[in-house]
Design a protein around this motif. Structure first.
Motif, short mmCIF file in Angstrom:
data_model
loop_
_atom_site.label_atom_id
_atom_site.label_comp_id
_atom_site.label_asym_id
_atom_site.label_seq_id
_atom_site.Cartn_x
_atom_site.Cartn_y
_atom_site.Cartn_z
N MET A 105 1.74 -10.51 -12.13
CA MET A 105 2.59 -9.92 -11.09
C MET A 105 2.52 -10.70 -9.78
N MET A 106 1.77 -11.78 -9.76
CA MET A 106 1.50 -12.50 -8.52
C MET A 106 2.76 -13.00 -7.83
N LYS A 107 3.72 -13.47 -8.63
CA LYS A 107 4.93 -14.07 -8.05
C LYS A 107 6.17 -13.18 -8.20
N GLU A 108 6.05 -12.10 -8.97
CA GLU A 108 7.25 -11.31 -9.25
C GLU A 108 7.37 -10.05 -8.39
N VAL A 109 6.23 -9.52 -7.91
CA VAL A 109 6.27 -8.26 -7.17
C VAL A 109 6.55 -8.52 -5.69
N LYS A 110 7.56 -7.85 -5.18
CA LYS A 110 7.92 -7.94 -3.77
C LYS A 110 7.77 -6.57 -3.13
N GLY A 111 7.57 -6.56 -1.83
CA GLY A 111 7.42 -5.27 -1.16
C GLY A 111 7.12 -5.45 0.31
N TYR A 112 6.82 -4.35 0.95
CA TYR A 112 6.62 -4.31 2.40
C TYR A 112 5.13 -4.21 2.70
N ALA A 113 4.69 -4.95 3.69
CA ALA A 113 3.31 -4.83 4.18
C ALA A 113 3.34 -4.69 5.69
N GLU A 114 2.62 -3.72 6.19
CA GLU A 114 2.58 -3.48 7.64
C GLU A 114 1.67 -4.52 8.30
N VAL A 115 2.27 -5.40 9.07
CA VAL A 115 1.53 -6.51 9.67
C VAL A 115 0.45 -5.98 10.61
N GLY A 116 -0.74 -6.52 10.46
CA GLY A 116 -1.86 -6.15 11.31
C GLY A 116 -2.70 -5.01 10.80
N ARG A 117 -2.26 -4.36 9.75
CA ARG A 117 -2.96 -3.18 9.26
C ARG A 117 -4.04 -3.56 8.23
N CYS A 118 -5.27 -3.18 8.52
CA CYS A 118 -6.36 -3.33 7.56
C CYS A 118 -6.47 -2.06 6.73
N MET A 119 -6.73 -2.21 5.45
CA MET A 119 -6.86 -1.06 4.56
C MET A 119 -8.31 -0.87 4.12
#
Length: 329
Positions: free
Chosen positions: A170-184
């Protein structure tokens, strides 16, 4: 892959003690992680390494003990088998030196075994299970860009050794949103889908625990399960170690049934550990034994037709849920 790269670049900009090691680093490794590091930060902070995992993980170990924050990209995490001694040392260093040395170290790479992976036995081993017993090591998985980004940032900032596994197919196929600056958080599971209250009240809900490719597999069969009037609490085990038993216990208090879709072997696998902990700590919540869907104790075949006999998938989860309802478990 892009989410992890962004996290690495941001952390290297934020903290000049952060350094990176990888094979083919100049070219961005096999999965474009972490691309542009050497071009941006030079060859000292972005080291292009020879094909000797024990060698450059050993270098990172020394850096971690001397005030740096090393990141090691492993390509396929099974290559880290050749650095097992160094990984073990990283986990033990803080305790064996009486707390004299912190050991900030982040190892990241592609892992897991997806259905129809076709990578053969050597590239399909459950390395995440192999290292579960190393003291002091934090082990995480991320099957989405937001998890990969947020957990990578947290691991880099952590003062102990961390290992982040990403689903290889899934490394190259999954796309999505990530909140910049947010540590989980790197010690929590994620409730991805919550069973309806009606299904829970009717006793027709099951907790499903999984990680890496298993998340996509279960999501792909969710509609099939719901079409039969059943439902699931789908929990992504983003932290394999430490294990977030609180989230699992909360779900079991609702469903009283659990199945584990596991990308490691039946013997000594992640599912074996999780199942044991559930029986030890949540036994009174269970209406049935834990159902494990693990890989067989066999080399993973290259041919997809043969792999069907070894690697479990979404259809196996559907059958497990149906078996719970038919009292076959």
């Amino acid at each position: 892959a892009d989410a992890v790269t962004l996290a690495v670049l941001e952390e290297m900009l934020r903290d000049p003690t952060t350094v990176c090691h990888a094979e083919d680093l100049q070219a961005g490794s096999s999965y474009n992680i972490p691309k542009l590091t050497q071009q941006t930060f030079g060859t000292l902070r972005g080291a292009d390494e020879i094909i000797d995992e024990g060698h450059f993980l050993g270098k990172a170990l020394g850096e971690g003990m001397n005030g740096y924050r090393p990141i090691v990209e492993m390509m396929n995490t099974n290559f880290a088998i050749y650095a097992m001694a160094e990984i073990s040392s990283a986990g033990n260093t803080y305790a064996t030196t009486g707390g004299q040395f912190q050991m900030p170290l982040t190892i990241v790479g592609a892992g897991g075994t997806a259905p129809n992976q076709a990578l053969g036995a050597e590239h399909s081993q459950p390395f995440h299970a192999y290292i579960m017993g190393i003291p002091g090591l934090k082990i995480g998985t991320a099957a989405s860009p937001d998890a990969a980004y947020g957990m990578m940032k947290s691991m880099i900032r952590d003062n102990g050794p961390c290992f982040l596994f990403l689903p290889v197919k899934m490394m190259k196929e999954v796309k999505g949103y990530a909140e910049v600056g947010r540590c989980m958080p790197i010690n929590k599971c994620k409730l991805v889908h919550k069973a309806s209250d009606a299904a829970v009240a009717a006793g027709k809900a099951v907790t499903v625990l999984t990680y890496l490719h298993g998340l996509k597999e279960v999501q792909s069969v969710l509609a099939e399960i719901q079409a039969e009037g059943l439902d699931i609490d789908l929990i992504e085990m983003r932290s394999l170690k430490p294990l977030d038993m609180e989230t699992i216990r909360t779900s079991l208090a609702r469903t009283h049934k659990v199945t584990i879709l596991d990308e490691s072997t039946n013997s000594g696998g992640v599912g074996a550990t999780v199942s044991a902990l559930i029986h030890e700590q949540c036994f009174d919540l269970l209406d049935a034994p834990v159902r494990r869907l693990a890989m067989d104790d066999a080399p993973v075949p290259y041919a997809s037709s043969m792999e069907l006999a070894v690697v479990k998938r979404g259809t196996d989860v559907v059958q497990a849920v149906f078996d719970f309802m038919l009292k076959k478990i």
